[in-house]
Write a protein that holds these residues in place. Structure first.
Motif, PDB file in Angstrom:
ATOM      1  N   ASN A  95       0.872  -1.167   0.000  1.00  0.00           N
ATOM      2  CA  ASN A  95       0.000   0.000   0.000  1.00  0.00           C
ATOM      3  C   ASN A  95       0.912   1.220   0.000  1.00  0.00           C
ATOM      4  OD1 ASN A  95      -2.419  -1.538   0.308  1.00  0.00           O
ATOM      5  ND2 ASN A  95      -1.989  -1.725   2.489  1.00  0.00           N
TER       6      ASN A  95
ATOM      7  N   PHE B 139       1.429   5.607   0.068  1.00  0.00           N
ATOM      8  CA  PHE B 139       0.849   6.833   0.593  1.00  0.00           C
ATOM      9  C   PHE B 139       1.763   8.017   0.301  1.00  0.00           C
ATOM     10  CE2 PHE B 139      -2.135   4.568   3.378  1.00  0.00           C
ATOM     11  CZ  PHE B 139      -1.511   3.349   3.515  1.00  0.00           C
TER      12      PHE B 139
ATOM     13  N   TYR C  48       2.060  11.694   2.329  1.00  0.00           N
ATOM     14  CA  TYR C  48       1.644  12.569   3.404  1.00  0.00           C
ATOM     15  C   TYR C  48       2.289  13.936   3.185  1.00  0.00           C
ATOM     16  CZ  TYR C  48      -0.416   8.916   6.382  1.00  0.00           C
ATOM     17  OH  TYR C  48      -1.221   7.929   6.905  1.00  0.00           O
TER      18      TYR C  48
ATOM     19  N   ASN D 198       3.495   0.666   2.977  1.00  0.00           N
ATOM     20  CA  ASN D 198       3.112  -0.395   3.902  1.00  0.00           C
ATOM     21  C   ASN D 198       3.172  -1.716   3.155  1.00  0.00           C
ATOM     22  OD1 ASN D 198       0.139  -1.951   4.534  1.00  0.00           O
ATOM     23  ND2 ASN D 198       1.640  -1.808   6.170  1.00  0.00           N
TER      24      ASN D 198
ATOM     25  N   ASN E 109       0.764  -3.280   9.876  1.00  0.00           N
ATOM     26  CA  ASN E 109       0.290  -1.947   9.505  1.00  0.00           C
ATOM     27  C   ASN E 109       1.361  -0.874   9.440  1.00  0.00           C
ATOM     28  OD1 ASN E 109      -2.135  -3.212   9.657  1.00  0.00           O
ATOM     29  ND2 ASN E 109      -2.998  -1.909  11.255  1.00  0.00           N
ATOM     30  N   LYS E 110       2.562  -1.185   9.862  1.00  0.00           N
ATOM     31  CA  LYS E 110       3.542  -0.115   9.989  1.00  0.00           C
ATOM     32  C   LYS E 110       3.879   0.504   8.643  1.00  0.00           C
ATOM     33  CE  LYS E 110       7.395  -3.397  10.025  1.00  0.00           C
ATOM     34  NZ  LYS E 110       8.409  -4.002  10.912  1.00  0.00           N
ATOM     35  N   LEU E 111       4.129   1.799   8.712  1.00  0.00           N
ATOM     36  CA  LEU E 111       4.525   2.551   7.537  1.00  0.00           C
ATOM     37  C   LEU E 111       6.034   2.756   7.553  1.00  0.00           C
ATOM     38  CD1 LEU E 111       1.810   5.366   7.502  1.00  0.00           C
ATOM     39  CD2 LEU E 111       1.841   3.240   6.183  1.00  0.00           C
TER      40      LEU E 111
ATOM     41  N   PHE F 114       8.740   5.231   5.884  1.00  0.00           N
ATOM     42  CA  PHE F 114       8.746   6.533   5.237  1.00  0.00           C
ATOM     43  C   PHE F 114      10.027   6.793   4.476  1.00  0.00           C
ATOM     44  CE2 PHE F 114       5.077   8.940   6.787  1.00  0.00           C
ATOM     45  CZ  PHE F 114       4.647   8.160   7.844  1.00  0.00           C
ATOM     46  N   GLY F 115       9.896   7.595   3.439  1.00  0.00           N
ATOM     47  CA  GLY F 115      11.067   8.175   2.822  1.00  0.00           C
ATOM     48  C   GLY F 115      11.556   9.339   3.672  1.00  0.00           C
TER      49      GLY F 115
ATOM     50  N   TYR G 226       5.775   6.718  16.175  1.00  0.00           N
ATOM     51  CA  TYR G 226       6.865   6.891  15.223  1.00  0.00           C
ATOM     52  C   TYR G 226       7.823   7.944  15.785  1.00  0.00           C
ATOM     53  CZ  TYR G 226       3.908   4.676  11.620  1.00  0.00           C
ATOM     54  OH  TYR G 226       3.127   3.800  10.891  1.00  0.00           O
TER      55      TYR G 226
ATOM     56  N   ASN H 116      -5.398   0.838   7.093  1.00  0.00           N
ATOM     57  CA  ASN H 116      -4.094   1.391   6.808  1.00  0.00           C
ATOM     58  C   ASN H 116      -4.053   2.898   6.689  1.00  0.00           C
ATOM     59  OD1 ASN H 116      -2.241  -0.834   6.688  1.00  0.00           O
ATOM     60  ND2 ASN H 116      -3.507  -1.592   5.039  1.00  0.00           N
TER      61      ASN H 116
END
Lengths: 114, 115
Positions: free
Chosen positions: A32, A34, A36, A94, A100-102, A104-105, B35, B102
């Protein structure tokens, strides 16, 4: 190691210019995706997401992103930016098999000059 | 509906001291995440609660960090004793179960400075 790469750390452009921010990830399997955004002094907000289906995703404020599976990419675009688009943009991934953890860049700071 | 809230917004402590960060998720969100963003680095996952249970704590850096979510509502993240490298912005996020699994909603973050 799994990673998400955003190619540009800083972008400066003028109002009405087009914006494209690159994002590549290094996972195999189903993901998945995203984008942000964090406007100055505000919290992270979801711009758009891709779970499945049409790889061209439209988000809020005129943003869109295209998932290209063969290139492991999810680039963000806006045809004509405004001063109010000044913000930091984060791509996140994800991996469905990993909970569920994301991931990130590193973020891209975008400054739009009026 | 109210968003994710975090307290305090800023904290400055000395090395060796203890700090406790608090996160209140959106009402009804069973999933709660922590986080952290260290200066100049990417935002990194710390852990994930489902209600009061730790679902994934693979991102916790070491045993100086303790997260709790008693009763499945708000969560605390305690750092004891704090070290210089713990400085950064700590974000909390929450999400529903089901179709919104998600989509994570983030709080404003707590900026922690360890001197």
């Amino acid at each position: 190691a799994q990673s998400v790469s955003q190619h540009n750390h800083h972008v400066i452009l003028s109002e009405a210019a087009s914006l494209e921010l690159g994002c590549n990830y290094s996972y195999g399997g189903t993901v998945n995706l995203f984008w942000y955004v964090q406007y100055p002094g505000q919290h992270l907000q979801l711009l758009l997401k891709y779970f499945s289906g049409d790889p061209l995703v439209k988000g809020i404020k005129g943003f869109e992103a295209e998932f290209i599976k063969s290139k492991f990419s999810f680039n963000l675009r806006k045809p004509s930016v405004q001063w109010s688009d000044t913000a930091e943009y984060f791509c996140a991934v994800n991996k469905k098999a990993a909970g569920n953890k994301l991931t990130f860049g590193g973020g891209t700071r975008v400054l739009v000059k009026p | 509906e109210a968003g994710v809230t975090q307290f305090p917004s800023h904290s400055v402590i000395e090395k060796g001291q203890t700090v406790t960060l608090r996160c209140d998720p959106i009402s009804g969100h069973d999933n709660l995440y922590w986080y952290r963003r260290v200066m100049g680095k990417e935002i990194k996952f710390l852990l994930h609660f489902v209600k009061e249970s730790k679902q994934d704590e693979s991102g916790m850096p070491n045993n100086r960090f303790l997260a709790e979510r008693t009763g499945g509502t708000y969560s605390t993240l305690k750092v004891q004793p704090a070290e210089l490298e713990d400085s950064g912005v700590y974000f909390c996020a929450s999400s529903r179960t089901g179709t919104g699994l998600n989509e994570q909603y983030f709080g404003p973050g707590t900026r922690l400075t360890v001197t």
